[in-house]
Scaffold this active site. Structure first.
Site, mmCIF file in Angstrom:
data_model
loop_
_atom_site.group_PDB
_atom_site.id
_atom_site.type_symbol
_atom_site.label_atom_id
_atom_site.label_comp_id
_atom_site.label_asym_id
_atom_site.label_seq_id
_atom_site.Cartn_x
_atom_site.Cartn_y
_atom_site.Cartn_z
ATOM 1 N N CYS A 2 0.719 -1.170 0.022
ATOM 2 C CA CYS A 2 0.053 0.083 0.102
ATOM 3 C C CYS A 2 0.999 1.300 -0.128
ATOM 4 C CB CYS A 2 -0.814 0.057 1.593
ATOM 5 S SG CYS A 2 -1.951 -1.411 1.424
ATOM 6 N N ARG A 27 1.442 1.226 -5.887
ATOM 7 C CA ARG A 27 1.543 0.305 -4.868
ATOM 8 C C ARG A 27 0.391 -0.114 -4.441
ATOM 9 N NH1 ARG A 27 6.426 0.788 -2.109
ATOM 10 N NH2 ARG A 27 5.460 0.171 -0.332
ATOM 11 N N TRP A 75 -3.832 -1.543 -1.429
ATOM 12 C CA TRP A 75 -3.840 -2.643 -2.138
ATOM 13 C C TRP A 75 -4.267 -3.976 -0.808
ATOM 14 C CZ3 TRP A 75 -0.026 -7.213 -2.330
ATOM 15 C CH2 TRP A 75 -0.089 -8.169 -3.363
ATOM 16 N N GLY A 102 1.270 -3.300 5.249
ATOM 17 C CA GLY A 102 1.673 -4.514 6.069
ATOM 18 C C GLY A 102 0.721 -5.349 6.642
ATOM 19 N N LYS A 487 5.777 -11.276 -18.100
ATOM 20 C CA LYS A 487 5.224 -9.987 -18.495
ATOM 21 C C LYS A 487 3.939 -9.854 -19.170
ATOM 22 C CE LYS A 487 7.460 -7.461 -16.833
ATOM 23 N NZ LYS A 487 7.852 -8.366 -15.848
ATOM 24 N N HIS A 506 8.642 -33.478 -23.018
ATOM 25 C CA HIS A 506 8.220 -34.159 -21.701
ATOM 26 C C HIS A 506 6.973 -33.491 -21.081
ATOM 27 C CE1 HIS A 506 12.010 -36.307 -21.285
ATOM 28 N NE2 HIS A 506 12.631 -35.404 -21.738
#
Length: 617
Positions: A2, A27, A75, A102, A487, A506
């Site tokens: 955040c 952020r 966030w 946090g 990306k 494989h």
């Protein structure tokens, strides 16, 4: 995670805080909010879910103002991204507000305890319990109440707190996520990252874990959680604020892709002697003798930085002849790694605050290993705790999907590989001069690649509806296949997978049909026999894909006619040394992902569910 911004001074706080939040929106962009103490003495809080523009509209409809305050862009980790869960959060009396970056790991225990004492909560977040804890201990002195409260918290947290009952004061705390304090002319700032306050001051310092900062109009006082005074060194940031703006580009990501020639050039300047081929690394408390005596190297990083570390493994083993292991920061300390004074631990982080990488660095230090940081932020925690640092001079990177930081990291790893090879006496002067010459030519070759951006418009028109992509590479090209796939995933939301080309039989061959684009890294160094051998094997992989009607997009050397006959689409790459090819290869893959995402209508700079700096586990 955040973004936090705080201001105290003689100006109106709201425009400064909102501008800082705009610069930190990379952020977190689930919700945003602001709190200011108005001239009347009232504590005004404005919040909105969604992006920052929603908060700006709220402020337009319900304006507020004052000389100091705090803001936040979120966030979500605990609680849905709603207005109720947006920061700032208040205590029960409404006298204290908190913004937080946090995770409070013991918040449920603390919440039950506080509820039993009569506290009532209005949100689902872990942050709200901080405001209530501060209220519990508040006796008229905010910083003392904050210190008492944080001693009960477990987890990682950065906090900024104000109270109407102890006015003209912001208290900031760090225990994990970054906190930077800015020093202006009779005004002071707190933020999660440098770009938020760079328009106002270049003199700033980072808090250490366990630091408490008290900002008032008269200055900044620092102490630890016990109240003992501490000092931190002020850093003068050299970034130009304009570097953090879009500069005419449609998106920050595109601007940062085009800044890569400059970022690579700046990262190598002053570190390599053009005539002698010698490498000079000055910011080291690791003696040349130590570099000679290391018997193994551990590289620790997360995400894009981990891909850089994988490529760095090839560089270091080839040029320094020392074994290298590459670990995810999130896994490293949990496997009880075997290392000691004979091990050099290289930690790579764009922000220098990545929680998992920082924890791995501390684990290595505890076991006696010296750490060397490759980082883009001067003064960040990882650089402060390292015995040596190579700063990547990429400048601020705002787009969530890393571009120029990655190529700068690759450049730093190549320089470090040369330095290790020279220190250990296994890299000759002649070879060093040749490699430095190749490195010096790289920015010009990147500029050549960027001049051909128009090719992606036609290519992406044919590919943007694909549901899946496969990226293939061998040797040092495999990490770039991983990064190319990452990306595309990050910004276009298309499922993409990077795979070693030699492993096609494989499993991945089962996925190939006429709808699957397969991006093949088929460049090579004509002066390297091992590179030419891998190239021949990669041609066989292309034939495997075509036999199953897959759509081949090949990255190949300029003028490679054989590839042109085999592939559906070819992107030409200038020839360079095999160990430097990744720096050229990644640019077309970044542009491919960017143009596909734009054509799909995705938010390129702020992809969903992601944040720039992951400062919690």
């Amino acid at each position: 995670m955040c973004g936090i911004v705080g201001y105290i001074g003689e100006k109106q706080a709201v425009p400064i805080i909102v501008d800082g939040l705009r610069r930190l929106e990379y952020r977190g962009y689930d919700s945003a909010g602001i709190a200011v103490l108005e001239e009347s003495g009232d504590l005004a809080v404005r919040r909105a879910s969604g992006k920052l523009r929603n908060l700006e509209e709220t402020l337009r409809l319900s304006p507020t103002g004052g000389g100091y305050g705090i803001g936040h862009t979120r966030w979500a980790t605990h609680g849905r991204p709603t207005e109720e869960n947006a920061h700032p959060h208040r205590d029960g009396s409404g006298n204290i507000v908190v913004v937080h970056n946090g995770i409070i790991e013991n918040y449920l225990t603390l919440k039950r305890q506080l509820e039993s004492e009569g506290h009532k909560f209005a949100s689902e977040t872990d942050t709200e319990i901080v405001a209530h804890l501060v209220e519990k201990y508040f006796d008229g002195n905010l910083e003392r109440a904050v210190r008492d409260a944080v001693r009960e918290l477990r987890g990682v947290f950065a906090l900024a707190i104000i109270s109407k009952q102890d006015p003209r004061k912001i208290v900031a705390v760090r225990q994990g996520p970054p906190v930077v304090i800015g020093l202006g002319e009779s005004e002071y700032f707190v933020a999660s990252d440098v770009p938020a306050i760079l328009n106002h001051t270049r003199d700033m310092f980072f808090l250490n874990d366990g630091d408490v900062a008290v900002l008032t109009p008269e200055g900044v006082r620092l102490m630890d959680f016990e109240g003992r005074p501490v000092k931190r060194q002020v850093t003068h940031i050299l970034w130009d604020p304009i570097m953090a703006e879009k500069g005419g580009y449609k998106h920050f990501m595109l601007k940062e892709i085009f800044e890569q020639p400059r970022a690579v050039r700046d990262t190598m300047l002053g570190r390599v002697g053009q005539e002698s081929g010698r490498v000079f690394l000055d910011e080291m408390d690791i003696r040349p003798k130590d570099f000679e005596q290391f018997t193994n190297v551990k590289i620790v990083a997360c995400g894009t930085s981990w891909h850089a570390g994988l490529a760095g493994k090839f560089m270091i083993e080839r040029l320094a002849r020392i074994p290298v292991e590459v670990d995810y920061g999130s896994e490293f300390r949990y496997r009880d790694p075997i290392l000691g004074k004979e091990t050099l631990t290289i930690v790579i982080s764009q922000s220098g605050e990545t929680a998992d990488t920082l924890a791995a660095q501390r684990e290595a230090k505890q076991k006696g290993s010296k750490s060397l940081a490759i980082c883009n932020v001067v003064g960040s925690m990882i650089t402060r705790e390292a015995a040596g640092t190579i700063i990547t001079h990429a400048g601020p990177e705002i787009g969530v999907a890393s571009t120029k930081a990655f190529t700068a990291q690759l450049t730093a790893l190549f320089i470090l590989a040369m330095y290790l090879g020279q220190a250990r006496g296994v890299l000759s002067a002649e070879e060093s001069r040749r490699l430095v010459q190749e490195l010096a030519e790289l920015p010009g070759k990147l500029e050549t690649l960027l001049r051909h951006e128009a090719v992606y418009d036609d290519l992406t028109r044919k590919l943007f509806r694909a549901a899946d992509f496969l990226y293939l590479g061998r040797g040092i090209h495999f990490p770039i296949a991983l990064e190319g796939a990452l990306k595309l995933k990050e910004i276009s939301y298309i499922h993409a997978e990077g795979y070693p080309a030699g492993e096609m039989k494989h499993g991945p061959n089962a996925l190939i049909d006429e709808n699957l684009p397969v991006v093949v890294l088929a460049t090579h160094d004509p002066n390297s026999e091992s590179s030419k051998l891998l190239y021949e094997k990669t041609l066989s992989n292309i034939q495997e894909v075509k036999a199953r009607e897959g759509i081949v997009v090949a990255l190949a050397n300029e003028g490679d006619e054989e590839i042109k006959r085999m592939a559906d689409h070819v992107i030409e790459i200038p020839v360079t040394n095999e160990l430097l090819l990744p720096i050229l290869e990644i640019v077309p893959l970044q542009l491919l992902a960017y143009h596909i995402a734009v054509r799909r209508g995705c938010d390129v700079d702020q992809p969903r569910n992601l944040a720039k700096s992951v400062t919690v586990e």
